[in-house]
Structures are given as C-alpha cells and as structure tokens.
Design a protein around this motif. Sequence first.
Motif, PDB file in Angstrom:
ATOM      1  N   GLY A   1       0.822  -1.207   0.000  1.00  0.00           N
ATOM      2  CA  GLY A   1       0.000   0.000   0.000  1.00  0.00           C
ATOM      3  C   GLY A   1       0.853   1.253   0.000  1.00  0.00           C
ATOM      4  N   GLU A   2       0.248   2.342  -0.434  1.00  0.00           N
ATOM      5  CA  GLU A   2       0.952   3.623  -0.436  1.00  0.00           C
ATOM      6  C   GLU A   2       0.584   4.388   0.833  1.00  0.00           C
ATOM      7  N   TYR A   3       1.575   4.873   1.499  1.00  0.00           N
ATOM      8  CA  TYR A   3       1.320   5.559   2.759  1.00  0.00           C
ATOM      9  C   TYR A   3       1.219   7.059   2.546  1.00  0.00           C
ATOM     10  N   GLU A   4       0.193   7.619   3.165  1.00  0.00           N
ATOM     11  CA  GLU A   4       0.037   9.062   3.066  1.00  0.00           C
ATOM     12  C   GLU A   4       0.857   9.745   4.155  1.00  0.00           C
ATOM     13  N   TRP A   5       0.951   9.082   5.265  1.00  0.00           N
ATOM     14  CA  TRP A   5       1.727   9.636   6.370  1.00  0.00           C
ATOM     15  C   TRP A   5       2.264   8.490   7.211  1.00  0.00           C
ATOM     16  N   VAL A   6       3.531   8.550   7.535  1.00  0.00           N
ATOM     17  CA  VAL A   6       4.152   7.543   8.394  1.00  0.00           C
ATOM     18  C   VAL A   6       4.866   8.278   9.504  1.00  0.00           C
TER      19      VAL A   6
ATOM     20  N   LYS B   1       7.745   8.785  11.612  1.00  0.00           N
ATOM     21  CA  LYS B   1       9.148   8.365  11.675  1.00  0.00           C
ATOM     22  C   LYS B   1       9.748   9.025  12.898  1.00  0.00           C
TER      23      LYS B   1
ATOM     24  N   THR C   1       7.147   3.826  -1.324  1.00  0.00           N
ATOM     25  CA  THR C   1       5.812   4.201  -0.845  1.00  0.00           C
ATOM     26  C   THR C   1       5.809   4.677   0.602  1.00  0.00           C
ATOM     27  N   GLN C   2       6.893   4.462   1.309  1.00  0.00           N
ATOM     28  CA  GLN C   2       6.947   4.894   2.705  1.00  0.00           C
ATOM     29  C   GLN C   2       7.619   6.247   2.851  1.00  0.00           C
ATOM     30  N   GLY C   3       7.933   6.874   1.748  1.00  0.00           N
ATOM     31  CA  GLY C   3       8.566   8.178   1.836  1.00  0.00           C
ATOM     32  C   GLY C   3      10.050   8.087   2.092  1.00  0.00           C
TER      33      GLY C   3
ATOM     34  N   GLY D   1       5.179  10.991   3.620  1.00  0.00           N
ATOM     35  CA  GLY D   1       4.345   9.994   2.948  1.00  0.00           C
ATOM     36  C   GLY D   1       4.972   9.490   1.670  1.00  0.00           C
ATOM     37  N   GLY D   2       4.298   8.543   1.063  1.00  0.00           N
ATOM     38  CA  GLY D   2       4.785   7.902  -0.144  1.00  0.00           C
ATOM     39  C   GLY D   2       5.028   8.889  -1.271  1.00  0.00           C
TER      40      GLY D   2
ATOM     41  N   ARG E   1       5.292   9.808  -5.280  1.00  0.00           N
ATOM     42  CA  ARG E   1       4.693   9.364  -6.537  1.00  0.00           C
ATOM     43  C   ARG E   1       5.597   9.657  -7.734  1.00  0.00           C
TER      44      ARG E   1
ATOM     45  N   LEU F   1       2.142  11.694  -1.817  1.00  0.00           N
ATOM     46  CA  LEU F   1       0.884  11.693  -1.080  1.00  0.00           C
ATOM     47  C   LEU F   1       0.886  12.629   0.119  1.00  0.00           C
TER      48      LEU F   1
ATOM     49  N   ARG G   1       1.454  15.632   0.084  1.00  0.00           N
ATOM     50  CA  ARG G   1       1.032  16.928  -0.442  1.00  0.00           C
ATOM     51  C   ARG G   1       2.165  17.958  -0.475  1.00  0.00           C
ATOM     52  N   PHE G   2       3.383  17.503  -0.381  1.00  0.00           N
ATOM     53  CA  PHE G   2       4.503  18.435  -0.408  1.00  0.00           C
ATOM     54  C   PHE G   2       5.313  18.228  -1.685  1.00  0.00           C
TER      55      PHE G   2
ATOM     56  N   ARG H   1      -3.081  15.861  -2.868  1.00  0.00           N
ATOM     57  CA  ARG H   1      -2.132  14.780  -3.126  1.00  0.00           C
ATOM     58  C   ARG H   1      -1.603  14.948  -4.537  1.00  0.00           C
TER      59      ARG H   1
END
Lengths: 318, 402
Positions: free
Chosen positions: A298-303, A305, B239-241, B262-263, B265, B281, B283-284, B304
Amino acid sequence: MATRRNVTNEEEREDVQTIPAPNISRIKNKKLRSEAYRQMKREKKKMKIKERKRKQMEAEAMGDKAPPKKVQRTIENTRVYDETMVNPQDEEVAVDEAQDEMASYFNRETIPKILITTCDRPGQRTNKFCKELKKVIPNSHLYYRRGLDLKKIIPQALSRDFTDLLVVNENRKIPNGLVISHLPDGPTVHFKMSGVRLTTELKRAGELTGHQPEIILNNFNTRLGHSVGRMLACLFPHDPEFHGRRVVTFHNQRDFIFFRHHRYVFRNAKKVGLQELGPRFTLKLRTLQKGSFDSKFGEYEWVHKRHEMETSRRKFFL
Amino acid sequence: MAEHKYNVFVGSETGLLKGINIVRSSWDNLNSMEKADREKEICAMCWNNENESEICVGLKNQEIMIYDIPNKAFSGNFQFQGGKEKLKNVAKLNENIITAVDSGVVRVWKGDEITSEINAGQGLCKMAQDKSQANIIGTGGKENDLKIWDVNVPEKPIFHAKNVKNDWLNLRVPIWILDLEFFPGSKKVITCTGHHQVRVYDPSIPQRRPIMDIQFDEYPLTALSLRPNRDDQVIVSNTQGKMALMDLRKGQVVHIFKGFAGGIRDVQCHSSEPLVASCGLDRFLRIYDINTKQLMHKFYLKSRLNCLIFANKLSIEDEGQGEEKESGILKDSGEEQAYEADHGDEAVWNKLKVVQTKTIRKQKRQTYANETSVKVKRKTGEKEDSTERKKLKRNKKTNKSV
C-alpha cells in the motif's frame, strides 16, 4: 582627577561594612548545614507567597484597570508553526474533502456498519474490550478472527456492506493497537493504543443505553488531523438521539487522541454533570495509508518516523 | 514583473495543475477551482513542444489537455477512447501523442486518429520514451516484463526482457515494474519494481536478463530518475517516503534524503542544475540539491500530488534576475558567464594557461620518474637483504647439522 577618584572609591569601600552572605555549602557540619538549607528554603517560599499576595491585592485594588493575567506558556500554545493547518475558508481543501473516500458518509449516502475483530487468539482482556467497543459503536458487529487474513476478510466484509473494519491488536494479552480501515477503498489508519480501562475498572461507571451518541472531535486541525478526524467520525451514525444524552469524545492533545464516553445532565442553568460510561483508551497515530489494508504494497500518506520527525517537543502533526 | 514564470509544474489528484516558482517560492493553481474534480485527476504530463511552452496533461477520464504557458490557458483538449482503463502515461512523438493505459494498449494519436497501436500486455504500469530516440518506447508493469518497442513497428518488440532466475527456494520471482527510464545516449534501460528492486537492462547485448539487480529497503519503489550528466547514479523513492541516491557501479545507497512524511509518486531531476524534485501523497513538493543533499525548497500544495515536470529550458538564473540568487553554485556559474561575456580576450589567456599546466605535468612526470627509480632501487635493496637472510639461514642450518 583619576587618582582622586580612586581614593574616594577606596574610602567608600571602607565605609560600607559588607557582611558576607552566609554560604551554606561552607558549613562543615552536615546536620547544621541541612538545617540551614531548610531554613533558607522556608524563607524563600514565604517571600514568594508574600509577593503573590501583594500582587493579588494590587490587582484587586486596581479593579478593572488591573493588567491582564499572564497566560502560562505550555507546549501546546507555543506549538511549532505548521503550514498544513487547515483554514476553514480554504476552497481547495474543501473541494478535496468533498470528493474523498469518506465523502459518501458525509453526504449521507451510506450508513455506517462496523465490523470489529481482533488479532488471532485474543486474550481475555482484548475480548472484553471488543465487547465494550461493540456496545459503544452503534450498528457494529463483533466477529472472532479465526486466524483469517485481513486481506481475505475485506472482500467478505464488502459483500456484506460493511463500511468500516476495526481490528484490535494486543501484546502480552494487553490491547495495544487499533487498525481502522474504511471500506471499500478508503484510507486505513493504524494507531498505537494505550491506557485501556474497561468499564468495570472505572469508578462509578454508569449503565449504558442504546441511544445513538453525539460525537465530539477536538483539535483535529491540520490536514492530517482532518483526515483522521473524518475517519473517526465515520464510525458513528448521523443524527444523534439527544434525549439519550450520550456523548463520545475523541480529544486530541499533543497528538494523543483520548477516547471518553459520557452521559451528561444539565443540573441547572450553569452546572453540567458528567457520568463516565464506556471504556477509556488513548490512541496515537502511527500510519495513514491510502486504500484498504495493505501494509506491504500500500501507499502511505503519512508515516510516523520517530527520529526523523520528532525534532521538537513542540511539534505536533494532528 | 508582469509575467510569472514557473519552474516546476505539478499535477494533483484533485485535477488541479499547479505551477511553482522556485525563486519567489510561490505557487498557483493554473486551472480554476470549480473544475477541480477527482474524475479529472492528472495522471501524467509531458512537454508538448521542444521549447517547453506547452504542457500535455493526461487526465484520468481519458482526456488530454494542452496547457499553454504564455497564454495561461488550456488551448485544446481531446478525448481518446481507451475504454475504462486508467491512463498511465503520455509522451510526445513529433506532432503525435502517445498514450498508454493500464490494459497495455499504447496508441499513437495524430489529432483524433490512431496512427499505430501497440499491445504491450495486461497490467501496464509505466511507459517511457527514449529521449534521444523519440520513436523508441519502453513498457512494463505487473507480471509484464520490460519490453522495448519501436513505434513504427508495432507488431513485435525490439527487446523483450527475461525474468531473473528462480530464487534459492526455486520459486519464480514475481515481476512488477513501476517505473523505467532510458539511459541518455545508450540503449540501456533502468527499471524499479514493486518488489523493491532496481534493475538495469542492456538490449545491445544478447543477454535478456538484467545486467544489474539491486535491492533497496522493503517497500515498493514507485519512481526513479537518473542523475543528469552522470549515468552511474540514480534516485529512487518508495511508498513509505524514502528517497535514496544510489550508485550503480557499486550497487549501494549513497545517501537517503530526509524529511518525507508519505509515499512518493514522482521524482524528477533537473537536466542542467543539480536539483531533484519529488512529490507525493504527503502533499509536499520538495526540491533537494543533489550535491549538497540539502533540502532547498518545500511547498505545501494542499492536494495529493501525482506527477511533476521541471522546466529545463527555463534556467533558474534567468528567473532570478534582479533578485536574490538561490544557491552559491548557481550564483558562481552566472558570474562566470557574465565575466566571459565582458572580457572576450580572456579566452586567449586561458589557452596560455593550458600550456602552463602541461609544463607542470612534465615536471611532475620527471619527479615521478625519479621517485619510481628510487622505489625500484629500494626494492632491489630489499631483494639483496632477503638473499643475505637466506644465506644466513643456510649457514645456521649447516651449523646445526655440524
């Protein structure tokens, strides 16, 4: 001139007989020293109280003209500036939210139907907690996990028109995690859960009624907070039954989301009584993932860290 | 300044096209808010012409719009029939537009007509164009290994990659290409996969398997961008940034860029400046300096973000005229250029300098030769020593025997 001045200075020094301030650390007897120290502390405290009282008296004497009380500095009101803070007039965020995955709930097109389940082989405490959660959330169904994969549960839940999936995880038989996945393709949030107290462990907990509760969402102000707040709101139906006087609170403070469940009563025009009902727990956001539960691809929008993001104690994300 | 130039263009999930001016650190939505619709999500973008004054914007609802930058308006749009498939990429071939959808159908459009159609197979995730040869495209996707096509020969791919050997459990390794790019000036292709591999293929040799296979982290690698003017470094993101600069010679991570929530793209490098931009994702839009690894700019763009393109032709210095220059490197290069323009005679002196360096080199060579001769002597000396030692040993042995 210069010499003369020096002379006068010396004379002055001789005139003023300075008594050296008692240096407590110079006292060699430990008993005496500690006694002196205590004495000093007591005097300091006395002075402080005196000063405060004096200021209070002054303020009273001045009446309305008194200077306003200083606001205490806390880490919340000195929060690090966050540019993602949502302005209610912001058009773009409004457009974004009007079309997101939870929009169908807020447009009253879907009625929430919640599936609650646990990890495989849950402990007694987790089971009890889930049962209480079932009572709190209207139109929720508790199922045993039976060792099923979450990815296999989701299509089944979809075919039965569930709108949300709640999974309570545990460690050492203590519930410590909560996954909320909005269906069909809504976001998935993963919370760390702590401080779980069941209804039986609360003092003077009230009896629960089957009315639909009101919801309070406090301090979900950033863009991320908005998304999380909307997800939590999605769990409860619209149109609370106000005569039930039941209220569910998600209070965000310093990125910790406190869950409380109360019944209120208006004692008189000024006083409100609160009686705590359901369980109590605290959530902390770990991840927000786009799409239904898929932790690997899945693609994460926020993690969250920890070491990379936690640069300041005054920085909050929700 | 009346005209507002943008350095970066970003396409968002809400269907808004955003133009960002790095120097002024400002950004604007280029289409109106009323038209913002998730059905018109921007999936792909490319430049519509050579001088980068028009952008080709591919939308989710199978529509392609042309944004005219000087006129600040959408000049034309056309609906291409791709069925209900999701648009994956658009590219430009002379006057024609190439579209790719996830069912694997790649079409070349001349106006509203299809001039050629390629079936690249189900599960297409990415189509990329060779910058040096516009008619060469590469495709790849989920269980759809890398294929390189000539648009003029749609029947058969030029190159068809072969999956890597089975793993140590003798299980088949799954395929999932998420992004690919051609090396400029060579036929090699680099891909990144959903199973966190970075692979390099070389169609010019008979081997169809990747010539290099590197792994990075544990999450799908969504985007990659080759470092310009250096074909040994690539920037990949997951995808984890996590965005990392990788070295292709050693197959190692050089640096991991910090600050993502975030991830990611899309990642793009500027063709001439040492800058890399990424959006995703969280938004930055973030712009890093590749040399110093510093975060240069960060923009919160409210939606996004799906894709981005750098305005390569519009250099950052032009934009910054009369304003504060952004980085020391840019400033230096700008000053040098101005200096050269002012003093044309300097070139002659520069040439003289070159001669001087040669003489220095000669001197160096001589000294080097001297040094080496000394070394040789030393070595021979050592040899002599060793022979002596051996003699001694022999003597000892003889003594013992005696």
